[in-house]
Enzyme design. Structure first.
Site, mmCIF file in Angstrom:
data_model
loop_
_atom_site.group_PDB
_atom_site.id
_atom_site.type_symbol
_atom_site.label_atom_id
_atom_site.label_comp_id
_atom_site.label_asym_id
_atom_site.label_seq_id
_atom_site.Cartn_x
_atom_site.Cartn_y
_atom_site.Cartn_z
ATOM 1 N N ALA A 94 23.666 29.589 41.575
ATOM 2 C CA ALA A 94 24.151 29.736 42.944
ATOM 3 C C ALA A 94 25.315 30.710 43.007
ATOM 4 C CB ALA A 94 24.561 28.377 43.490
ATOM 5 N N SER A 132 27.200 28.498 34.367
ATOM 6 C CA SER A 132 27.061 28.839 32.937
ATOM 7 C C SER A 132 28.425 28.981 32.276
ATOM 8 C CB SER A 132 26.324 30.156 32.728
ATOM 9 O OG SER A 132 25.214 30.233 33.525
ATOM 10 N N ASP A 172 34.402 35.068 34.907
ATOM 11 C CA ASP A 172 33.988 33.682 35.132
ATOM 12 C C ASP A 172 34.550 32.735 34.074
ATOM 13 O OD1 ASP A 172 32.569 35.036 37.041
ATOM 14 O OD2 ASP A 172 30.627 34.786 36.069
ATOM 15 N N HIS A 199 32.139 42.871 41.024
ATOM 16 C CA HIS A 199 31.568 43.924 40.169
ATOM 17 C C HIS A 199 32.663 44.889 39.692
ATOM 18 C CE1 HIS A 199 27.323 42.822 40.397
ATOM 19 N NE2 HIS A 199 27.611 42.391 41.606
ATOM 20 N N THR A 200 33.848 44.379 39.551
ATOM 21 C CA THR A 200 34.947 45.185 39.009
ATOM 22 C C THR A 200 35.291 44.772 37.582
ATOM 23 O OG1 THR A 200 36.410 43.617 40.111
ATOM 24 C CG2 THR A 200 36.091 45.733 41.205
HETATM 25 C C1 GLA Z 1 28.831 37.609 37.602
HETATM 26 C C2 GLA Z 1 29.401 37.974 36.228
HETATM 27 C C3 GLA Z 1 30.889 38.360 36.344
HETATM 28 C C4 GLA Z 1 31.095 39.406 37.420
HETATM 29 C C5 GLA Z 1 30.395 39.025 38.724
HETATM 30 C C6 GLA Z 1 30.433 40.119 39.746
HETATM 31 O O1 GLA Z 1 29.450 36.456 38.069
HETATM 32 O O2 GLA Z 1 29.267 36.889 35.337
HETATM 33 O O3 GLA Z 1 31.356 38.772 35.088
HETATM 34 O O4 GLA Z 1 30.692 40.665 36.968
HETATM 35 O O5 GLA Z 1 29.034 38.676 38.504
HETATM 36 O O6 GLA Z 1 31.728 40.335 40.183
#
Ligand code: GLA
Length: 381
Positions: A119, A124, A168, A31-32
Site C-alpha cells: 500500500a 517491507s 523507508d 523519488h529523491t
Molecule cells: C519506495 C522506496 C523508497 C523511495 C520511495 C519513493 O518507498 O522504497 O526508497 O524511493 O519509494 O520516494
C-alpha cells in the site's frame, strides 16, 4: 489476539523478547532518496511486531500471522525461499548479520502487524527493521542505528532484490513520536521536526496494489542516472541529481530528451520543495507547507509520471474538502496511498467525505487512517 498471545499459543511459553517497527508515510520528498536528495517522512502508528525466544540449535522457526503460515530454516547457508517469500526479509537480515560477524542462535519467532501490504506504507521496511531489532535485542547487542538501517536496506536490495533507496528503513528505525524526520540521503544526517497537534496526517489507501511499481521504479532510477550522465558530459561536476541546481538543469536542457528533462526536473524541484517545506514547518506556516505538498503531487503526476487514476482522484477529492492544507500521493506510486495534511478539527469529516466521494466516483473502497507520528523501532520504549 496480540502477537505475544499468538506466541504463547504456538510455543507454549511467553516470548523472551518483543520488538515493534512502524510503517511510514512520506510527507514530501518523493523519488529523491536514490538521487542523494532530501526526504521528510514520519513513522506511523501502524507497525510490525516480533515476539521470540532462543533455541539451543541453529534453526529458525518462524510463524507469520498475516500469512497464517510457518517455515523453518537453518542459519547455515541461508537461502531465499520463493515459496514463502514473506520469510525472505528475516532470512536476509539473519544472513547479513552473520556475515558481519554476529553469531546468531536459533530462534522461535512469531511476527505480524497492521501495516497494510503493498500500500506504499513500507510494510517491507518495517519487517526488515523489525528483524534486525529483534536479533539485536535477543542477543543484547548495541549496534549503531545507521548500521541497522543500512543492513535492513541491504536486505531489500541484495536479498529480496528490490533496488529501493534508504528512506523507508531509516524512518522505521529512527522516527520520533509527533515528529517528522528530515533526512539528507547523501550523508545521512537528520533532524526531527515537530508536527503540530492542530493538524493531522491523514492517509487514504486507494486499495489499488502497486502494480508496475517495481519495474517502473527501476526505469525511473535508470532515467535519473542517464540524466546525470548527460549533464556531467557538459562539463558540470555532478555525481547525482542532488548536485544539480535548477539553473544548471535549464542550461543543460538542450542535451536532455524531453522525457529525461521532466524526470530530472521533478527530482531537482522536489529537493527544493523539501528544503522549503522543512523551513516553513519549523516556522509554523502550514498553508505554505500544504501548497508544497500539492506542487509535489502535480510534479509526480505530470513530470515523473508515477501517479495513477485512483491516486489523482483521491487527491482531487481531498483538495475540495474544508480544512485540507495539502494532498499528494506518497511512496513509490502506481497505486498505494495519498497523504493529506488536514486541520485536526476537520479530520474526521474529511475522512468520511473522501471515502464517500471515492466510492461514488470510482466505485472503490478507500480505507482512511488518521495517523499519529510514532517512535521508530530503535527508540527506547
Ligand atoms: C519506495 C522506496 C523508497 C523511495 C520511495 C519513493 O518507498 O522504497 O526508497 O524511493 O519509494 O520516494
Amino acid at each position: 489476539m496480540t502477537i505475544e498471545e499468538s506466541f504463547q499459543q504456538m510455543f507454549s511459553s511467553p516470548p523472551e523478547v518483543m520488538v515493534r517497527a512502524p510503517g511510514r508515510v512520506n510527507l514530501i520528498g518523493e523519488h529523491t532518496d536514490y538521487n542523494d536528495g532530501f526526504v521528510l517522512p514520519a513513522a506511523i502508528d501502524r507497525a510490525i511486531s516480533y515476539a521470540g525466544r532462543r533455541r539451543t540449535d541453529r534453526r529458525v522457526h518462524v510463524f507469520s500471522i498475516d500469512f497464517n503460515a510457518s517455515v523453518e530454516f537453518s542459519l547455515e547457508g541461508v537461502q531465499r525461499d520463493s515459496q514463502h517469500s514473506w520469510s525472505n526479509f528475516l532470512r536476509g537480515v539473519s544472513k547479513f548479520l552473520e556475515a558481519d560477524g554476529h553469531q546468531l542462535p536459533g530462534a522461535d519467532i512469531v511476527f505480524g502487524g497492521d501495516v497494510p501490504r503493498e500500500a506504499g506504507l513500507s510494510s517491507s521496511a518495517a519487517v526488515e527493521v523489525g528483524a534486525v531489532a529483534f536479533w539485536t535485542k535477543l542477543l543484547g547487542l548495541t549496534l549503531d542505528p545507521v548500521y541497522v538501517v543500512k543492513l535492513a536496506r541491504r536486505t531489500e536490495n541484495e536479498f529480496v532484490g528490490v533496488p529501493c533507496g534508504i528512506m523507508d528503513q531509516f524512518i522505521s528505525a529512527l522516527g520520533r513520536r509527533d515528529h517528522a524526520l528530515f533526512l539528507d540521503c547523501r550523508d545521512l544526517t537528520y533532524r526531527h521536526v515537530p508536527l503540530r497537534a492542530d493538524v493531522k496526517v491523514v492517509v487514504c489507501n486507494s486499495g489499488v496494489k502497486r502494480a508496475l511499481a517495481q519495474s517502473e521504479y527501476e526505469v525511473r532510477l535508470k532515467q535519473c542516472q542517464q540524466a546525470v550522465a548527460k549533464i556531467a558530459a557538459t562539463g558540470l561536476a555532478v555525481e547525482s541529481l542532488r548536485d544539480v541546481k535548477l539553473s544548471d538543469l535549464r542550461a543543460a536542457r538542450g542535451v536532455l530528451t524531453d522525457l529525461l528533462w521532466r524526470r530530472a526536473y521533478h527530482v531537482v524541484s522536489e529537493n527544493q520543495r523539501v528544503l522549503e517545506a522543512v523551513r516553513v514547518l519549523e516556522g509554523g506556516d502550514l498553508e505554505r507547507f500544504g501548497a508544497l505538498m500539492n506542487a509535489s503531487h502535480n510534479s509526480l503526476r505530470d513530470d515523473y509520471e508515477v501517479s495513477s487514476k485512483e491516486l489523482d482522484a483521491l487527491v482531487e477529492l481531498a483538495r475540495k474538502q474544508p480544512g485540507v492544507l495539502g494532498a499528494r500521493m506518497t511512496g513509490a506510486g502506481f497505486g498505494g496511498c495519498t497523504v493529506n495534511l488536514v486541520r485536526a478539527d476537520a479530520a474526521e469529516a474529511f475522512a468520511q467525505a473522501v471515502g464517500r466521494g471515492y466510492q461514488e466516483a470510482l466505485g472503490l473502497n478507500a480505507e482512511v487512517y488518521i495517523c499519529r507520528a510514532s517512535d521508530g523501532a530503535l527508540v527506547p520504549a
